[in-house]
Design an enzyme around this catalytic site. Structure first.
Site, PDB file in Angstrom:
ATOM      1  N   PRO A   1       0.590  -1.197   0.055  1.00  0.00           N
ATOM      2  CA  PRO A   1      -0.074  -0.035   0.091  1.00  0.00           C
ATOM      3  C   PRO A   1       0.983   1.377   0.010  1.00  0.00           C
ATOM      4  O   PRO A   1       0.526   2.310  -0.372  1.00  0.00           O
ATOM      5  CB  PRO A   1      -0.891  -0.201   1.319  1.00  0.00           C
ATOM      6  CG  PRO A   1      -0.013  -1.059   2.057  1.00  0.00           C
ATOM      7  CD  PRO A   1       0.725  -1.712   1.358  1.00  0.00           C
TER       8      PRO A   1
ATOM      9  N   CYS B   1       7.734   1.637   6.189  1.00  0.00           N
ATOM     10  CA  CYS B   1       6.698   0.464   5.822  1.00  0.00           C
ATOM     11  C   CYS B   1       5.704   0.627   7.017  1.00  0.00           C
ATOM     12  O   CYS B   1       6.054   0.956   8.089  1.00  0.00           O
ATOM     13  CB  CYS B   1       7.654  -0.723   6.318  1.00  0.00           C
ATOM     14  SG  CYS B   1       6.740  -2.354   6.106  1.00  0.00           S
ATOM     15  N   TRP B   2       4.599   0.279   6.593  1.00  0.00           N
ATOM     16  CA  TRP B   2       3.468   0.316   7.417  1.00  0.00           C
ATOM     17  C   TRP B   2       3.296  -0.995   8.286  1.00  0.00           C
ATOM     18  O   TRP B   2       2.296  -0.957   9.157  1.00  0.00           O
ATOM     19  CB  TRP B   2       1.998   0.378   6.469  1.00  0.00           C
ATOM     20  CG  TRP B   2       1.867   1.565   5.731  1.00  0.00           C
ATOM     21  CD1 TRP B   2       2.733   2.576   5.708  1.00  0.00           C
ATOM     22  CD2 TRP B   2       0.710   1.938   4.824  1.00  0.00           C
ATOM     23  NE1 TRP B   2       2.257   3.534   4.751  1.00  0.00           N
ATOM     24  CE2 TRP B   2       0.920   3.034   4.294  1.00  0.00           C
ATOM     25  CE3 TRP B   2      -0.367   1.178   4.689  1.00  0.00           C
ATOM     26  CZ2 TRP B   2       0.195   3.794   3.396  1.00  0.00           C
ATOM     27  CZ3 TRP B   2      -1.337   1.784   3.830  1.00  0.00           C
ATOM     28  CH2 TRP B   2      -0.979   2.918   3.145  1.00  0.00           C
ATOM     29  N   GLU B   3       4.154  -1.857   8.037  1.00  0.00           N
ATOM     30  CA  GLU B   3       3.986  -3.074   8.734  1.00  0.00           C
ATOM     31  C   GLU B   3       2.616  -3.807   8.745  1.00  0.00           C
ATOM     32  O   GLU B   3       2.108  -4.350   9.614  1.00  0.00           O
ATOM     33  CB  GLU B   3       4.403  -2.989  10.179  1.00  0.00           C
ATOM     34  CG  GLU B   3       5.917  -2.550  10.175  1.00  0.00           C
ATOM     35  CD  GLU B   3       6.408  -2.470  11.765  1.00  0.00           C
ATOM     36  OE1 GLU B   3       5.857  -2.905  12.741  1.00  0.00           O
ATOM     37  OE2 GLU B   3       7.217  -1.514  11.835  1.00  0.00           O
ATOM     38  N   CYS B   4       1.763  -3.726   7.518  1.00  0.00           N
ATOM     39  CA  CYS B   4       0.674  -4.227   7.253  1.00  0.00           C
ATOM     40  C   CYS B   4       0.677  -5.885   7.135  1.00  0.00           C
ATOM     41  O   CYS B   4      -0.228  -6.628   7.063  1.00  0.00           O
ATOM     42  CB  CYS B   4       0.034  -3.562   6.092  1.00  0.00           C
ATOM     43  SG  CYS B   4       0.573  -3.750   4.699  1.00  0.00           S
TER      44      CYS B   4
END
Length: 154
Positions: free
Chosen positions: A21, A42-45
């Protein structure tokens, strides 16, 4: 580092690039391998970890379920329809979690432009966009009635 790629496992398929994303997963043009160009953004999703068919991407686990010195591995099994997470602790113990893969085919979820535009009175409502229709709750969302609330707490 939130996510990192094992170069020996990556075949450069690009699934992680397509699903990221924040557009930070890229394919190196020379080696044809994926890499994270901005680890601090990084969103760490874990979308890239789940999407990788080669299990080439590893991720740092959150401190609430994987304390310092751990390792996290994700295994996506399309035929079983599951994603398995294996967390190995410093002392050698292992925890395994299995979650179902979503059953909706890729690209079949309607986007915001596919729904009718909200009315001005909808902006003052407590409901989110397309609720309760998208939640399949007949008659609307349940609400608290004022006469069912206690006046004093003893």
């Amino acid at each position: 580092m939130p996510t990192f790629v094992y170069m020996t496992r990556c075949d450069g398929c690009g699934h992680c690039v397509d699903i990221c994303p924040s557009d930070i997963m890229h394919i190196d043009k020379t080696y044809r391998r994926a890499y994270n160009i901005e680890p601090n953004m990084c969103w760490e999703c874990y979308s890239c970890v789940k999407a990788c068919p080669q299990n080439a991407i590893d991720a740092r686990g959150y401190a609430d379920f994987a304390p310092l010195g751990h390792s996290v591995r994700a295994l996506r099994e399309e035929k079983k329809g599951t994603i398995s997470w294996r967390i190995q602790f410093r002392d050698g113990r292992e925890k395994n979690f299995v979650s179902p893969i979503r059953t909706t085919d890729w690209g079949t979820i309607k986007g915001p432009a596919d729904y009718p535009a909200p009315q001005p009175q909808d902006l003052a409502s407590q409901e989110l966009a397309h609720e309760p229709d998208s939640l399949n709750i007949p008659g609307g969302l349940p609400t608290l009635k004022r006469d069912r609330l206690k006046r004093k707490v003893a």
